[in-house]
Design a protein around this motif. Sequence first.
Motif, PDB file in Angstrom:
ATOM      1  N   ILE A  78       0.706  -1.485  -0.323  1.00  0.00           N
ATOM      2  CA  ILE A  78      -0.174   0.058   0.379  1.00  0.00           C
ATOM      3  C   ILE A  78       0.906   0.965   0.152  1.00  0.00           C
ATOM      4  CG2 ILE A  78      -1.783   1.173   1.179  1.00  0.00           C
ATOM      5  CD1 ILE A  78      -3.055  -1.446   2.425  1.00  0.00           C
ATOM      6  N   THR A  90      -5.538   3.231  -5.037  1.00  0.00           N
ATOM      7  CA  THR A  90      -5.045   2.774  -4.455  1.00  0.00           C
ATOM      8  C   THR A  90      -6.137   1.508  -3.527  1.00  0.00           C
ATOM      9  OG1 THR A  90      -3.324   3.574  -4.275  1.00  0.00           O
ATOM     10  CG2 THR A  90      -3.090   2.422  -2.670  1.00  0.00           C
ATOM     11  N   THR A  94      -7.014  -2.422  -3.066  1.00  0.00           N
ATOM     12  CA  THR A  94      -6.941  -2.887  -1.990  1.00  0.00           C
ATOM     13  C   THR A  94      -7.295  -3.565  -1.592  1.00  0.00           C
ATOM     14  OG1 THR A  94      -4.503  -1.281  -1.496  1.00  0.00           O
ATOM     15  CG2 THR A  94      -5.840  -2.885   0.024  1.00  0.00           C
ATOM     16  N   ALA A 147      -0.554  -2.591  -5.499  1.00  0.00           N
ATOM     17  CA  ALA A 147      -1.272  -1.844  -5.651  1.00  0.00           C
ATOM     18  C   ALA A 147      -2.644  -3.125  -4.958  1.00  0.00           C
ATOM     19  CB  ALA A 147      -2.843  -0.743  -5.655  1.00  0.00           C
TER      20      ALA A 147
END
Length: 290
Positions: A78, A90, A94, A147
């Motif tokens: 991250i 991001t 994620t 990511a």
Amino acid sequence: MNILIGLLCLIWGFNWVFMKLANGVFPPVLFAGYRFALGALVLLVVCYFRKVPLPRGKDMFWYIICGILQTMYFNLAIQLSLVDLSAGLTSVLTYSMPLWLTLMAHYWLPGEQLKLRKLVGIVVGIIGLFIAMDAHFGGTTGAMLLALSSGLSWAISNLIIKRKLARCDMLQFTTWQMVFGAVGLLLYSFIFEHGTSHWGLMPVVYVGFAGVIGSALAFVMWSYILSKVEASKASISLLLVPVVGVISGCLVLHESLTGFMVVGIALVLLGIWLVNGKSQAAAPAGKLGA
């Protein structure tokens, strides 16, 4: 259980405010190391007073693996992705974690077969998250893959918890995986990061909240939830975390709330409802089995 999941989403969502503020006073990976080191220390003290035994040898192996995947690599990926990507993009990549976990659960977790309604709900939720984060396709392909890999590593760790560690003491597991993850983060920061920390009252508050509430308490809650609830349903609920982060940013950091964000939040809620709600076909079966 829904109340516990909601509380967890509030904690992790609001923790984004502290993470954003901490980026201004700490090197990012070092802050993550401080955060999880404090969380691990708090949990070690709790384990001592509750007389939680040391892990068995065969469990320790999985604790180390989960510490690397869920704490060390997840946070590293991250932080490094944020160098080239927006925070919104991001977050979306994620929190693709529920999709990966649901796909893996279909093959490796008994009783968690992938159904159309569940798949549609997850896809709708992730699309809504993308819109809510107001993300844009910027940055390098490598950063986007990095990511995306953070969500995949988290999903693999969650799969291990469900398959290998469901009967373990969740306090014991959370403590030791956090110990190993924190050590990894601090080692990475010591070797590769060159920034300086600016300590003061508020930086202590950032580390304190993120470490004690956002790490120690929250990960114990998550481990417990995951051990009790179907993997896909538990994970899709976490799409609320970045949504709470957006709302917290608006309230505390005075960030703007756009119409796209409102539409995205509505789609996230729709996706969660599709995954967690009972289909009409399933309702009669439930009554017959009661």
